[in-house]
Motif scaffolding. Structure first.
Motif, PDB file in Angstrom:
ATOM      1  N   GLN A  48     -48.555 -70.893 -13.488  1.00  0.00           N
ATOM      2  CA  GLN A  48     -50.191 -71.069 -12.588  1.00  0.00           C
ATOM      3  C   GLN A  48     -51.428 -72.582 -13.187  1.00  0.00           C
ATOM      4  OE1 GLN A  48     -52.553 -68.149 -10.749  1.00  0.00           O
ATOM      5  NE2 GLN A  48     -54.156 -69.090 -10.972  1.00  0.00           N
TER       6      GLN A  48
ATOM      7  N   ASP B 187     -54.964 -73.394 -13.118  1.00  0.00           N
ATOM      8  CA  ASP B 187     -56.132 -73.666 -11.879  1.00  0.00           C
ATOM      9  C   ASP B 187     -56.889 -74.700 -12.715  1.00  0.00           C
ATOM     10  OD1 ASP B 187     -56.839 -70.913 -11.118  1.00  0.00           O
ATOM     11  OD2 ASP B 187     -55.357 -70.699 -12.998  1.00  0.00           O
TER      12      ASP B 187
ATOM     13  N   SER C 173     -60.282 -77.620 -11.627  1.00  0.00           N
ATOM     14  CA  SER C 173     -62.042 -78.474 -11.193  1.00  0.00           C
ATOM     15  C   SER C 173     -62.398 -79.635 -11.779  1.00  0.00           C
ATOM     16  CB  SER C 173     -62.825 -77.278 -11.012  1.00  0.00           C
ATOM     17  OG  SER C 173     -63.256 -77.132 -12.843  1.00  0.00           O
TER      18      SER C 173
ATOM     19  N   ARG D 285     -62.093 -78.056  -6.569  1.00  0.00           N
ATOM     20  CA  ARG D 285     -61.536 -76.655  -7.235  1.00  0.00           C
ATOM     21  C   ARG D 285     -60.312 -76.483  -6.596  1.00  0.00           C
ATOM     22  NH1 ARG D 285     -66.230 -72.106  -6.702  1.00  0.00           N
ATOM     23  NH2 ARG D 285     -65.891 -71.534  -4.454  1.00  0.00           N
ATOM     24  N   GLY D 286     -58.982 -75.481  -7.418  1.00  0.00           N
ATOM     25  CA  GLY D 286     -58.173 -75.329  -6.938  1.00  0.00           C
ATOM     26  C   GLY D 286     -56.723 -74.426  -7.855  1.00  0.00           C
ATOM     27  N   HIS D 287     -55.917 -74.207  -7.318  1.00  0.00           N
ATOM     28  CA  HIS D 287     -54.844 -74.280  -8.210  1.00  0.00           C
ATOM     29  C   HIS D 287     -53.645 -74.306  -7.292  1.00  0.00           C
ATOM     30  CE1 HIS D 287     -54.449 -70.471  -5.343  1.00  0.00           C
ATOM     31  NE2 HIS D 287     -52.875 -70.522  -6.005  1.00  0.00           N
TER      32      HIS D 287
ATOM     33  N   SER E 162     -53.415 -74.412  -3.342  1.00  0.00           N
ATOM     34  CA  SER E 162     -54.917 -74.429  -2.773  1.00  0.00           C
ATOM     35  C   SER E 162     -55.566 -74.856  -3.114  1.00  0.00           C
ATOM     36  CB  SER E 162     -54.934 -72.638  -2.797  1.00  0.00           C
ATOM     37  OG  SER E 162     -55.809 -72.609  -3.797  1.00  0.00           O
TER      38      SER E 162
ATOM     39  N   GLU F 235     -54.651 -73.639   2.127  1.00  0.00           N
ATOM     40  CA  GLU F 235     -53.671 -73.485   1.273  1.00  0.00           C
ATOM     41  C   GLU F 235     -52.722 -72.921   2.036  1.00  0.00           C
ATOM     42  OE1 GLU F 235     -54.905 -68.910   1.430  1.00  0.00           O
ATOM     43  OE2 GLU F 235     -53.637 -69.120  -0.918  1.00  0.00           O
TER      44      GLU F 235
ATOM     45  N   THR G 164     -62.001 -79.271 -15.959  1.00  0.00           N
ATOM     46  CA  THR G 164     -61.558 -78.143 -17.065  1.00  0.00           C
ATOM     47  C   THR G 164     -59.609 -77.665 -16.046  1.00  0.00           C
ATOM     48  OG1 THR G 164     -61.910 -76.312 -14.386  1.00  0.00           O
ATOM     49  CG2 THR G 164     -63.702 -76.875 -16.520  1.00  0.00           C
TER      50      THR G 164
ATOM     51  N   SER H 230     -55.765 -75.965 -16.877  1.00  0.00           N
ATOM     52  CA  SER H 230     -55.372 -74.605 -17.506  1.00  0.00           C
ATOM     53  C   SER H 230     -53.739 -74.502 -16.992  1.00  0.00           C
ATOM     54  CB  SER H 230     -56.440 -73.504 -17.970  1.00  0.00           C
ATOM     55  OG  SER H 230     -56.229 -72.924 -16.193  1.00  0.00           O
TER      56      SER H 230
ATOM     57  N   THR I 149     -51.222 -71.137 -17.361  1.00  0.00           N
ATOM     58  CA  THR I 149     -50.745 -70.233 -17.994  1.00  0.00           C
ATOM     59  C   THR I 149     -49.940 -69.159 -16.933  1.00  0.00           C
ATOM     60  OG1 THR I 149     -52.765 -69.069 -16.204  1.00  0.00           O
ATOM     61  CG2 THR I 149     -53.334 -69.402 -18.389  1.00  0.00           C
TER      62      THR I 149
ATOM     63  N   TYR J   7     -47.754 -66.796 -14.802  1.00  0.00           N
ATOM     64  CA  TYR J   7     -48.555 -66.251 -13.219  1.00  0.00           C
ATOM     65  C   TYR J   7     -48.304 -64.635 -12.985  1.00  0.00           C
ATOM     66  CZ  TYR J   7     -48.214 -65.404  -8.449  1.00  0.00           C
ATOM     67  OH  TYR J   7     -49.366 -64.393  -7.597  1.00  0.00           O
TER      68      TYR J   7
END
Length: 254
Positions: free
Chosen positions: A22, A24, A26, A45-47, A77, A92, A193, A195, A197, A199
């Motif tokens: 994932q 993430d 912004s 912002r989203g992922h 999204s 989304e 930002t 990242s 990671t 999921y």
């Protein structure tokens, strides 16, 4: 009982799903000029969710190796926010496989990672500007050097500090003559930002309900077993009481 509850807790705990990463993110819009939303939509912002086991397709061997990973995306999204934090536009897409990732492992120049061809249709969006037909996103990361990415497959993790350019580009497609006219339909956001990671998934509500029902049934069985044990002990105590012995003596005397 505490042991049973602990086991139930483990069953419903969040678990990492292998192979899914994932992202993430912004960011802030690079320009505050007018746009089709009628407000500044200054924040994004989203992922995104991608599958690392997606097969690679060779795209180029010029100054290194560039691979495309078609269908790598599993979810995407986003939200565009006004200066006051209110959501102006959002969307989304989940399920299946769509879009593609591209990884450049350069021998000269800079490595790069991108997610391309992320399309969302009006039924996947809310807060649509007039005349909207489709939106397209691109997430682009250009590294600081040629030794950041060294893998033939999609990376499990990336350090955001290794990338000097971190951008999400948004293109809004509209029908001809849509109002307001003569304004930009391409928006760029510099990511503040970012990242990567593994999921994590949580069991669906139906699964959690089944766990709860199983726990309740187990507790009922334990309660019935405890009650049955107490009843047997009570009968044993009654049989061994002085009153019971006196009753037995009178019966023998009679």
């Amino acid at each position: 009982m505490l042991r049973t509850l602990s086991l139930c807790g483990l069953l419903v705990a969040t678990q990492a799903q292998a192979g899914l990463i994932q992202i993430d993110f912004s960011g802030t819009r690079s320009s505050a000029s007018a746009n089709v939303f009628g407000t500044d939509v200054s924040q994004l912002r989203g992922h995104a969710l991608y599958e690392t086991d997606t097969p690679a397709t060779l795209f180029s061997t010029f100054n290194g190796t560039t691979n495309n990973f078609y269908g790598a995306l599993r979810a995407f999204s986003f939200e565009l926010l006004a200066a006051d934090g209110a959501t102006v536009f959002a969307g989304e897409r989940q399920g299946g496989s769509f879009a593609y990732a591209q990884v450049r492992d350069a021998s000269a120049g800079r490595d790069s990672f991108s997610l391309n061809g992320i399309y969302l249709d009006p039924d996947e969006l809310s807060g649509d500007p007039a005349g909207l037909t489709q939106v397209q996103f691109t997430l682009l990361l250009n590294a600081i050097s040629a030794d950041v990415i060294d893998a033939p497959s999609l990376p499990q993790t990336l350090d955001p500090l290794d990338f000097s350019q971190r951008v999400v580009q948004l293109f809004v497609a509209r029908t001809p003559g849509s109002q307001p006219s003569g304004v930009a339909v391409s928006l760029n956001y510099n990511l503040d930002t970012l990242s990567f990671t593994p999921y994590a998934t949580v069991p669906e509500p139906a699964s959690v309900m089944l766990y709860g029902l199983g726990l309740a049934a187990l507790l009922r069985r334990k309660a019935r077993a405890a009650a049955a044990g107490f009843s047997r002990r009570s009968r044993s105590c009654d049989a061994g009481s002085p009153a019971a012995h006196r009753g037995g003596s009178r019966a023998r005397a009679a």
